[in-house]
Design an enzyme around this catalytic site. Structure first.
Site, PDB file in Angstrom:
ATOM      1  N   CYS A  69       0.832  -1.209   0.000  1.00 25.98           N
ATOM      2  CA  CYS A  69       0.000   0.000   0.000  1.00 25.98           C
ATOM      3  C   CYS A  69       0.868   1.261   0.000  1.00 25.98           C
ATOM      4  O   CYS A  69       1.583   1.534   0.964  1.00 25.98           O
ATOM      5  CB  CYS A  69      -0.918  -0.061   1.218  1.00 25.98           C
ATOM      6  SG  CYS A  69      -1.575   1.508   1.789  1.00 25.98           S
ATOM      7  N   CYS A  72       0.218   3.891   2.682  1.00 25.51           N
ATOM      8  CA  CYS A  72       0.683   3.411   3.992  1.00 25.51           C
ATOM      9  C   CYS A  72       2.161   3.706   4.173  1.00 25.51           C
ATOM     10  O   CYS A  72       2.609   4.122   5.241  1.00 25.51           O
ATOM     11  CB  CYS A  72       0.472   1.903   4.117  1.00 25.51           C
ATOM     12  SG  CYS A  72      -1.252   1.389   4.020  1.00 25.51           S
TER      13      CYS A  72
END
Ligand code: ZN
Length: 145
Positions: A69, A72
């Site tokens: 991600c 993230c």
């Protein structure tokens, strides 16, 4: 008069009882003698998650993330900076939802990154999407006032 704060060790999960006025004084674990706070988030698995969520008095701020991600990864240094500011009043932790799919499913994490704040085994609030360090700190403190 001093209050005692119960908290789990980030290294061995032992439950420590620390006098409130000593919490900011670099307390060490009574079992493994390592520092109870490192000024950075700790990685949780199913076992350590239980200790920090259910057996600690400290609010637990969890970053649910995954290695694939992008947002993230962008948020990771901000979350780490927030840990330096929020400890020892709060415990900051990361849950890799790919390595710990049961935890992600249990809390119905549908988008990442998601921040969730727990206290006394209860979820107080959650917020999805990457945030800057200052926003993480402000949001987390606002939920625990
Ligand atoms: Zn320990």
């Amino acid at each position: 008069m001093s209050s005692v704060v119960q908290m789990a060790c980030p290294h061995c999960n032992a439950i420590n009882r620390v006098p409130g006025e000593r919490a900011g004084d670099a307390p060490k674990c009574g079992r493994c003698h390592r520092p109870l706070f490192a000024g950075k988030p700790i990685a949780l698995d199913a076992t350590s998650f239980e200790a920090h969520m259910n057996r600690s008095d400290l609010p637990l701020l969890v970053d649910f993330w995954a290695p694939w991600c992008g947002p993230c990864k962008m948020m990771a240094p901000h979350f780490e900076a927030a840990a330096a500011q929020l400890e020892p009043a709060m415990r900051l932790a990361k849950v890799d939802t790919e390595a710990q799919p049961d935890l992600g499913a249990r809390f119905a994490i549908r988008s990442i990154p998601t921040l969730a704040l727990f206290k006394g085994g209860r979820e107080l609030a959650r917020m999805s999407g990457a945030m800057h360090a200052a926003d993480i700190v402000r949001w987390a403190q606002g939920q625990t006032r």
